[in-house]
Enzyme design. Structure first.
Site, PDB file in Angstrom:
ATOM      1  N   ARG A   1      68.078  14.820  18.474  1.00 16.81           N
ATOM      2  CA  ARG A   1      68.012  13.916  17.314  1.00 16.81           C
ATOM      3  C   ARG A   1      67.176  14.536  16.194  1.00 16.81           C
ATOM      4  NH1 ARG A   1      65.598   8.913  19.973  1.00 16.81           N
ATOM      5  NH2 ARG A   1      65.474   8.130  17.839  1.00 16.81           N
ATOM      6  N   ARG A  60      57.576   4.511  22.413  1.00 14.75           N
ATOM      7  CA  ARG A  60      58.185   3.310  21.807  1.00 14.75           C
ATOM      8  C   ARG A  60      58.751   2.361  22.866  1.00 14.75           C
ATOM      9  NH1 ARG A  60      62.276   4.272  17.230  1.00 14.75           N
ATOM     10  NH2 ARG A  60      63.139   5.728  18.725  1.00 14.75           N
ATOM     11  N   ARG A  67      72.853   9.353   6.198  1.00 14.14           N
ATOM     12  CA  ARG A  67      72.334  10.313   7.156  1.00 14.14           C
ATOM     13  C   ARG A  67      72.960  11.686   6.981  1.00 14.14           C
ATOM     14  NH1 ARG A  67      69.723   7.309  11.272  1.00 14.14           N
ATOM     15  NH2 ARG A  67      69.608   8.441  13.183  1.00 14.14           N
ATOM     16  N   LYS A 117      60.674   4.141  10.218  1.00 15.67           N
ATOM     17  CA  LYS A 117      61.622   3.472   9.316  1.00 15.67           C
ATOM     18  C   LYS A 117      61.874   2.020   9.749  1.00 15.67           C
ATOM     19  CE  LYS A 117      64.892   6.480  10.125  1.00 15.67           C
ATOM     20  NZ  LYS A 117      64.212   7.323  11.133  1.00 15.67           N
ATOM     21  N   ARG A 139      64.600   2.666  24.626  1.00 10.29           N
ATOM     22  CA  ARG A 139      65.954   2.992  24.164  1.00 10.29           C
ATOM     23  C   ARG A 139      66.539   4.143  24.969  1.00 10.29           C
ATOM     24  NH1 ARG A 139      65.676   3.304  17.691  1.00 10.29           N
ATOM     25  NH2 ARG A 139      66.810   5.222  18.110  1.00 10.29           N
TER      26      ARG A 139
HETATM   27  P1  AP5 Z   1      60.118   3.306  14.511  1.00 11.29           P
HETATM   28  O1  AP5 Z   1      59.787   2.385  13.398  1.00 11.29           O
HETATM   29  O2  AP5 Z   1      60.949   2.779  15.631  1.00 11.29           O
HETATM   30  O3  AP5 Z   1      60.737   4.686  13.939  1.00 11.29           O
HETATM   31  P2  AP5 Z   1      62.140   4.993  13.272  1.00 11.29           P
HETATM   32  O4  AP5 Z   1      61.907   5.908  12.129  1.00 11.29           O
HETATM   33  O5  AP5 Z   1      62.903   3.734  12.995  1.00 11.29           O
HETATM   34  O6  AP5 Z   1      62.770   5.813  14.455  1.00 11.29           O
HETATM   35  P3  AP5 Z   1      64.210   5.776  15.125  1.00 11.29           P
HETATM   36  O7  AP5 Z   1      64.073   6.610  16.364  1.00 11.29           O
HETATM   37  O8  AP5 Z   1      64.731   4.374  15.287  1.00 11.29           O
HETATM   38  O9  AP5 Z   1      65.036   6.523  14.065  1.00 11.29           O
HETATM   39  P4  AP5 Z   1      66.392   7.165  14.258  1.00 11.29           P
HETATM   40  O10 AP5 Z   1      66.719   7.525  12.872  1.00 11.29           O
HETATM   41  O11 AP5 Z   1      66.464   8.268  15.252  1.00 11.29           O
HETATM   42  O12 AP5 Z   1      67.256   6.014  14.976  1.00 11.29           O
HETATM   43  P5  AP5 Z   1      68.476   5.113  14.501  1.00 11.29           P
HETATM   44  O13 AP5 Z   1      68.369   3.834  15.211  1.00 11.29           O
HETATM   45  O14 AP5 Z   1      68.617   5.111  13.010  1.00 11.29           O
HETATM   46  O15 AP5 Z   1      58.726   3.879  15.088  1.00 11.29           O
HETATM   47  C1  AP5 Z   1      58.690   4.752  16.193  1.00 11.29           C
HETATM   48  C2  AP5 Z   1      57.466   4.446  17.044  1.00 11.29           C
HETATM   49  O16 AP5 Z   1      56.280   4.788  16.325  1.00 11.29           O
HETATM   50  C3  AP5 Z   1      57.319   2.965  17.427  1.00 11.29           C
HETATM   51  O17 AP5 Z   1      56.851   2.869  18.728  1.00 11.29           O
HETATM   52  C4  AP5 Z   1      56.270   2.418  16.431  1.00 11.29           C
HETATM   53  O18 AP5 Z   1      55.521   1.367  16.997  1.00 11.29           O
HETATM   54  C5  AP5 Z   1      55.415   3.653  16.156  1.00 11.29           C
HETATM   55  N1  AP5 Z   1      54.878   3.729  14.803  1.00 11.29           N
HETATM   56  C6  AP5 Z   1      55.565   3.472  13.646  1.00 11.29           C
HETATM   57  N2  AP5 Z   1      54.769   3.692  12.578  1.00 11.29           N
HETATM   58  C7  AP5 Z   1      53.566   4.110  13.069  1.00 11.29           C
HETATM   59  C8  AP5 Z   1      52.329   4.503  12.447  1.00 11.29           C
HETATM   60  N3  AP5 Z   1      52.188   4.511  11.115  1.00 11.29           N
HETATM   61  N4  AP5 Z   1      51.312   4.861  13.248  1.00 11.29           N
HETATM   62  C9  AP5 Z   1      51.445   4.870  14.608  1.00 11.29           C
HETATM   63  N5  AP5 Z   1      52.581   4.495  15.255  1.00 11.29           N
HETATM   64  C10 AP5 Z   1      53.641   4.131  14.483  1.00 11.29           C
HETATM   65  O19 AP5 Z   1      69.726   5.963  15.049  1.00 11.29           O
HETATM   66  C11 AP5 Z   1      70.008   6.060  16.419  1.00 11.29           C
HETATM   67  C12 AP5 Z   1      71.359   6.742  16.619  1.00 11.29           C
HETATM   68  O20 AP5 Z   1      72.415   5.944  16.027  1.00 11.29           O
HETATM   69  C13 AP5 Z   1      71.509   8.126  15.940  1.00 11.29           C
HETATM   70  O21 AP5 Z   1      70.995   9.162  16.760  1.00 11.29           O
HETATM   71  C14 AP5 Z   1      73.038   8.189  15.786  1.00 11.29           C
HETATM   72  O22 AP5 Z   1      73.678   8.511  16.979  1.00 11.29           O
HETATM   73  C15 AP5 Z   1      73.394   6.756  15.399  1.00 11.29           C
HETATM   74  N6  AP5 Z   1      73.329   6.525  13.933  1.00 11.29           N
HETATM   75  C16 AP5 Z   1      72.503   5.650  13.294  1.00 11.29           C
HETATM   76  N7  AP5 Z   1      72.717   5.697  11.964  1.00 11.29           N
HETATM   77  C17 AP5 Z   1      73.690   6.621  11.753  1.00 11.29           C
HETATM   78  C18 AP5 Z   1      74.329   7.123  10.585  1.00 11.29           C
HETATM   79  N8  AP5 Z   1      74.002   6.679   9.348  1.00 11.29           N
HETATM   80  N9  AP5 Z   1      75.288   8.073  10.739  1.00 11.29           N
HETATM   81  C19 AP5 Z   1      75.640   8.532  11.964  1.00 11.29           C
HETATM   82  N10 AP5 Z   1      75.075   8.098  13.122  1.00 11.29           N
HETATM   83  C20 AP5 Z   1      74.107   7.142  13.023  1.00 11.29           C
END
Ligand code: AP5
Length: 252
Positions: free
Chosen positions: A200, A156, A110, A35, A189
């Site tokens: 997660r 990552r 979410r 994402k 991270r």
């Molecule tokens: P990346 O693009 O970083 O993946 P992502 O989907 O963004 O993964 P996240 O782990 O950031 O998602 P998340 O939803 O857990 O975290 P968030 O920050 O929202 O890609 C991942 C890896 O794969 C990278 O190394 C990349 O290079 C590689 N890659 C990407 N595409 C590829 C491909 N096609 N082929 C090969 N490799 C590839 O949330 C974190 C925390 O914040 C949550 O756990 C929660 O505590 C809090 N939080 C955030 N939003 C909310 C909400 N709305 N409500 C409540 N709590 C929240």
């Protein structure tokens, strides 16, 4: 169709095409689905902002704000932050002037409650403006195989200065652990530890799948194969958004 290759935009797109109103776009998908990676590319393509609740919350933690102190341990454990806190920061961000033509929501909504809140917010703030084909978001769900997710998250690395995302397996920096753009030392991270990753992924199954079902019932969901190489996923996303931005389904 024009696509983005690497971090650059290529292909012939008129200024009007690039700067037209897109409206709200939600990127859904489990942790590691891509994402954040894809949001950054789509942002460049359409010139609309990425609104990542994860990035906004991590910035609060980094700055040590009262909100950051409140959510730090929850994030480190891989649990979700409470709905009202997250909705407040999203409301604040979406009222900024750069979000008027549209925005990419990355990591929000979410939970089913956040989705219902978002729909009311968009209807109230933008429903009567006639700026967009539909005030309900285009929801693109990125599907990725479970084992690939684990590999992606553990590999990552992120630049703490510019936010660029790398992967030691699939998208390594030119020099080990150093950002290609600004030379900063890359970081892992806090919540990318193996024991937290499973929490997660479970939270996604329990709390975020209902969001896809909510928008599925409204006919707003498009699924994209996120197992493919990054450029191919970007091309599919752009195609889905282009089609959604021209349709008016679900606007009333
Ligand atoms: P990346 O693009 O970083 O993946 P992502 O989907 O963004 O993964 P996240 O782990 O950031 O998602 P998340 O939803 O857990 O975290 P968030 O920050 O929202 O890609 C991942 C890896 O794969 C990278 O190394 C990349 O290079 C590689 N890659 C990407 N595409 C590829 C491909 N096609 N082929 C090969 N490799 C590839 O949330 C974190 C925390 O914040 C949550 O756990 C929660 O505590 C809090 N939080 C955030 N939003 C909310 C909400 N709305 N409500 C409540 N709590 C929240």
């Amino acid at each position: 169709m024009s696509v983005i290759l690497g971090q650059e935009q290529v292909g012939a797109r008129s200024v009007e095409q690039t700067l037209r109103n897109i409206g709200p776009v939600v990127l859904l998908g489990p942790p590691g689905a891509g994402k954040g990676t894809q949001s950054k590319r789509i942002t460049q393509h359409y010139r609309i902002p990425q609104v990542s609740t994860g990035d906004l919350l991590r910035e609060h933690v980094k700055q040590g704000t009262p909100l950051g102190v409140q959510v730090r341990d929850l994030i480190a454990r891989g649990e979700l932050v409470s709905d009202h806190l997250v909705c407040d920061i999203v409301a604040w961000r979406l009222r900024e002037t750069d979000a008027q033509r549209g925005f990419i929501l990355d990591g929000f909504p979410r939970t089913a409650k956040q989705a219902v809140w978002l729909d009311s917010f968009l209807k109230f703030e933008f429903g009567d403006t006639g700026k967009w084909a539909a005030w309900l978001p285009i929801v693109v769900c990125i599907k990725v195989d479970y084992n690939k997710l684990l590999l992606r998250i553990t590999g990552r690395r992120t630049c703490p200065t510019c936010g660029r995302i790398y992967n030691v397996h699939s998208q390594p920096p030119l020099v080990d652990e150093i950002c290609d753009v600004d030379g900063s030392k890359l970081v892992t991270r806090d919540d990318d530890r193996e024991e937290v990753i499973r929490e997660r992924l479970d939270a996604y199954e329990r709390q975020t799948k209902p969001v896809a079902e909510h928008y599925g019932r409204l006919g707003r969901v498009v699924e994209v194969n996120g197992d493919l190489p990054v450029d191919e996923v970007t091309a599919s996303l752009i195609e889905a958004i282009d089609q959604g931005a021209h349709g008016a389904a679900g606007s009333s």
